[in-house]
Design a protein around this motif. Structure first.
Motif, PDB file in Angstrom:
ATOM      1  N   GLU A  30       0.865  -1.185   0.000  1.00 38.58           N
ATOM      2  CA  GLU A  30       0.000   0.000   0.000  1.00 38.58           C
ATOM      3  C   GLU A  30       0.899   1.231   0.000  1.00 38.58           C
ATOM      4  O   GLU A  30       1.955   1.227   0.609  1.00 38.58           O
ATOM      5  CB  GLU A  30      -0.864  -0.037   1.258  1.00 38.58           C
ATOM      6  N   PRO A  49      -4.034   0.862  -2.914  1.00 35.84           N
ATOM      7  CA  PRO A  49      -3.841  -0.556  -2.580  1.00 35.84           C
ATOM      8  C   PRO A  49      -3.070  -1.291  -3.683  1.00 35.84           C
ATOM      9  O   PRO A  49      -3.642  -1.951  -4.539  1.00 35.84           O
ATOM     10  CB  PRO A  49      -5.273  -1.074  -2.442  1.00 35.84           C
ATOM     11  N   LYS A  52      -3.669  -5.080  -4.080  1.00 38.85           N
ATOM     12  CA  LYS A  52      -4.955  -5.421  -4.695  1.00 38.85           C
ATOM     13  C   LYS A  52      -4.855  -5.344  -6.223  1.00 38.85           C
ATOM     14  O   LYS A  52      -5.416  -6.185  -6.934  1.00 38.85           O
ATOM     15  CB  LYS A  52      -6.039  -4.464  -4.187  1.00 38.85           C
ATOM     16  N   HIS A  53      -4.144  -4.364  -6.729  1.00 40.85           N
ATOM     17  CA  HIS A  53      -3.967  -4.236  -8.176  1.00 40.85           C
ATOM     18  C   HIS A  53      -3.081  -5.360  -8.710  1.00 40.85           C
ATOM     19  O   HIS A  53      -3.331  -5.888  -9.796  1.00 40.85           O
ATOM     20  CB  HIS A  53      -3.403  -2.860  -8.518  1.00 40.85           C
ATOM     21  N   ALA A  56      -5.114  -8.419  -8.953  1.00 42.36           N
ATOM     22  CA  ALA A  56      -6.080  -8.346 -10.059  1.00 42.36           C
ATOM     23  C   ALA A  56      -5.397  -8.539 -11.410  1.00 42.36           C
ATOM     24  O   ALA A  56      -6.064  -8.572 -12.447  1.00 42.36           O
ATOM     25  CB  ALA A  56      -6.808  -7.006 -10.030  1.00 42.36           C
TER      26      ALA A  56
END
Length: 130
Positions: A30, A49, A52-53, A56
């Motif tokens: 982060e 974040p 999170k990327h 994904a």
């Protein structure tokens, strides 16, 4: 026999060294995105974040579009990238995150994903908490 074992160990050490050198860049899970010195921000900083990327499947070069995968990754506000004040133009800090028609800006990418039916932040308050 001993020479053979030593050769195998040396080869393993070489492979390990090369693989560590070419491994993907470790990104912080982060980070806080803040306007660089000299650029007045009108909204609060964004907590990005990164993990999170990554999860994904967003490739590093999507956002870090000038990165050559060999040198250190630079921030968007690095001199000569998106370090200019204002809201228009490719080198404007604002544009790196808010260009609606660029698939490598935060807002541009999230608008595309929203059209695909995905739940992603697209409003100011979603990213810029008060």
């Amino acid at each position: 026999m001993q020479r053979f074992i030593l050769s195998i160990l040396a080869l393993c050490a070489l492979v390990l060294t090369v693989s560590m050198a070419t491994a993907a860049t470790e990104a912080p899970a982060e980070l806080k995105l803040e306007a660089p010195a000299g650029i007045k921000a009108t909204k609060n900083p964004v907590t990005f974040p990164h993990a999170k990327h990554d999860a994904a499947g967003v490739e590093c070069a999507t956002c870090h579009h000038t990165w050559d995968s060999k040198s250190d990754v630079q921030s968007c506000s690095t001199a000569g990238c998106h370090d200019q004040p204002g809201k228009k133009g490719e080198t404007a800090y604002y544009s790196a995150f808010h260009a609606k028609n660029a698939d490598n800006s935060c807002l541009g990418c999230h608008k595309i994903m929203k059209k695909e039916g995905k739940v992603v932040p697209v409003s100011c308050k979603d990213c810029h908490p008060k």
